[in-house]
Design an enzyme around this catalytic site. Structure first.
Site, PDB file in Angstrom:
ATOM      1  N   LYS A 171     -27.681 -99.854  55.116  1.00  0.00           N
ATOM      2  CA  LYS A 171     -28.665 -98.777  54.935  1.00  0.00           C
ATOM      3  C   LYS A 171     -28.622 -97.752  56.075  1.00  0.00           C
ATOM      4  O   LYS A 171     -28.071 -98.025  57.152  1.00  0.00           O
ATOM      5  CB  LYS A 171     -30.060 -99.394  54.815  1.00  0.00           C
TER       6      LYS A 171
ATOM      7  N   TYR B 202     -32.694 -97.115  42.462  1.00  0.00           N
ATOM      8  CA  TYR B 202     -33.879 -97.958  42.656  1.00  0.00           C
ATOM      9  C   TYR B 202     -34.898 -97.795  41.525  1.00  0.00           C
ATOM     10  O   TYR B 202     -36.091 -98.056  41.724  1.00  0.00           O
ATOM     11  CB  TYR B 202     -34.529 -97.653  44.006  1.00  0.00           C
TER      12      TYR B 202
ATOM     13  N   ASN C 149     -34.692-101.937  56.752  1.00  0.00           N
ATOM     14  CA  ASN C 149     -34.269-103.328  56.936  1.00  0.00           C
ATOM     15  C   ASN C 149     -32.751-103.515  56.811  1.00  0.00           C
ATOM     16  O   ASN C 149     -32.268-104.601  56.499  1.00  0.00           O
ATOM     17  CB  ASN C 149     -35.061-104.271  56.016  1.00  0.00           C
TER      18      ASN C 149
ATOM     19  N   HIS D 129     -28.938-104.077  51.938  1.00  0.00           N
ATOM     20  CA  HIS D 129     -29.355-104.370  50.569  1.00  0.00           C
ATOM     21  C   HIS D 129     -28.341-105.309  49.956  1.00  0.00           C
ATOM     22  O   HIS D 129     -27.141-105.189  50.221  1.00  0.00           O
ATOM     23  CB  HIS D 129     -29.418-103.089  49.728  1.00  0.00           C
TER      24      HIS D 129
ATOM     25  N   GLU E 112     -25.133-102.789  39.664  1.00  0.00           N
ATOM     26  CA  GLU E 112     -25.091-102.043  40.929  1.00  0.00           C
ATOM     27  C   GLU E 112     -23.651-101.740  41.348  1.00  0.00           C
ATOM     28  O   GLU E 112     -23.380-100.667  41.889  1.00  0.00           O
ATOM     29  CB  GLU E 112     -25.853-102.823  42.006  1.00  0.00           C
TER      30      GLU E 112
HETATM   31  P1  RTP Z   1     -32.908-105.280  48.623  1.00  0.00           P
HETATM   32  O1  RTP Z   1     -33.181-105.041  47.173  1.00  0.00           O
HETATM   33  O2  RTP Z   1     -32.903-104.014  49.445  1.00  0.00           O
HETATM   34  O3  RTP Z   1     -31.708-106.125  48.883  1.00  0.00           O
HETATM   35  O4  RTP Z   1     -34.101-106.089  49.249  1.00  0.00           O
HETATM   36  P2  RTP Z   1     -35.024-107.181  48.593  1.00  0.00           P
HETATM   37  O5  RTP Z   1     -34.503-107.631  47.270  1.00  0.00           O
HETATM   38  O6  RTP Z   1     -35.218-108.184  49.672  1.00  0.00           O
HETATM   39  O7  RTP Z   1     -36.353-106.355  48.395  1.00  0.00           O
HETATM   40  P3  RTP Z   1     -36.945-105.605  47.094  1.00  0.00           P
HETATM   41  O8  RTP Z   1     -38.236-106.252  46.757  1.00  0.00           O
HETATM   42  O9  RTP Z   1     -35.909-105.492  46.035  1.00  0.00           O
HETATM   43  O10 RTP Z   1     -37.265-104.162  47.683  1.00  0.00           O
HETATM   44  C1  RTP Z   1     -36.232-103.209  47.841  1.00  0.00           C
HETATM   45  C2  RTP Z   1     -36.397-102.556  49.183  1.00  0.00           C
HETATM   46  O11 RTP Z   1     -37.613-101.790  49.191  1.00  0.00           O
HETATM   47  C3  RTP Z   1     -38.179-101.824  50.485  1.00  0.00           C
HETATM   48  N1  RTP Z   1     -39.523-102.381  50.418  1.00  0.00           N
HETATM   49  N2  RTP Z   1     -40.518-101.891  51.091  1.00  0.00           N
HETATM   50  N3  RTP Z   1     -43.110-101.415  52.167  1.00  0.00           N
HETATM   51  C4  RTP Z   1     -42.916-102.443  51.340  1.00  0.00           C
HETATM   52  O12 RTP Z   1     -43.791-103.206  51.041  1.00  0.00           O
HETATM   53  C5  RTP Z   1     -41.581-102.648  50.801  1.00  0.00           C
HETATM   54  N4  RTP Z   1     -41.239-103.604  49.953  1.00  0.00           N
HETATM   55  C6  RTP Z   1     -39.923-103.437  49.715  1.00  0.00           C
HETATM   56  C7  RTP Z   1     -37.310-102.694  51.365  1.00  0.00           C
HETATM   57  O13 RTP Z   1     -36.440-101.850  52.109  1.00  0.00           O
HETATM   58  C8  RTP Z   1     -36.525-103.518  50.366  1.00  0.00           C
HETATM   59  O14 RTP Z   1     -35.275-103.909  50.894  1.00  0.00           O
HETATM   60 MG    MG Z   2     -34.046-106.237  45.699  1.00  0.00          MG
END
Ligand code: RTP
Ligand code: MG
Length: 140
Positions: free
Chosen positions: A11, A51, A114, A117, A128
């Site tokens: 990222k 997204y 973070n 991804h 993706e």
């Molecule tokens: P990713 O898709 O990026 O691999 O991460 P993930 O599955 O662990 O998280 P996801 O729930 O899919 O959320 C995608 C990205 O959105 C951002 N996020 N921000 N502020 C918040 O509460 C929040 N929640 C999610 C994070 O950058 C996350 O990686």
């Molecule tokens: Mg995710």
């Protein structure tokens, strides 16, 4: 165990701090192989499309702005159990909850910034990968 492919993205917060190599090293050390890679600067429209699954969530606008704010490295990773392995190496979404040694524990600044991804399931991995790469760009 079957050989899988997954989609990974370094990222903007990480490319800004010149962490691409350190992140790729962690993925390679875990047994994953980079079979496609390119550095791009996505548009806001591309971030919104990528997204789209999160559209309507409170963090959607911040997320799509951040992802289009600077360069990212999009990659295809190949290996045994690659989808789960990649997510293990990344660690928990919130770096405060990420395990020692993971990418997010070592490098992430916040839940939004973070650093990495990774696809969460075979269906999303296929979608993706196809979103960012043509078949000829992936060399196994
Ligand atoms: P990713 O898709 O990026 O691999 O991460 P993930 O599955 O662990 O998280 P996801 O729930 O899919 O959320 C995608 C990205 O959105 C951002 N996020 N921000 N502020 C918040 O509460 C929040 N929640 C999610 C994070 O950058 C996350 O990686
Ligand atoms: Mg995710």
């Amino acid at each position: 165990m079957a050989i899988e492919r997954t989609f990974s993205m370094i990222k903007p917060d990480a490319t800004a701090r010149n962490l691409t190599g350190k992140i790729v090293a962690k993925l390679e050390d875990a047994g994953l192989r980079v079979v496609a890679s390119k550095r791009i600067h996505m548009s806001l429209a591309q971030a919104e499309a990528f997204y789209a699954v999160h559209k309507g969530r409170p963090f959607y606008e911040e997320l799509t702005k951040q992802m289009s704010a600077g360069p990212v490295v999009v990659q295809v990773l190949e290996g045994e159990n690659a989808i789960l392995k990649n997510r293990e190496v990344m660690g928990a979404t919130n770096p405060a909850n990420a395990a020692e040694g993971t990418i997010r524990k070592e490098f992430a600044l916040s839940i939004g910034e973070n650093s990495a991804h990774g696809s969460d399931a075979p269906e999303t991995a296929a979608e993706e990968i196809a979103f960012w790469f043509s078949k000829t760009e992936i060399v196994g």
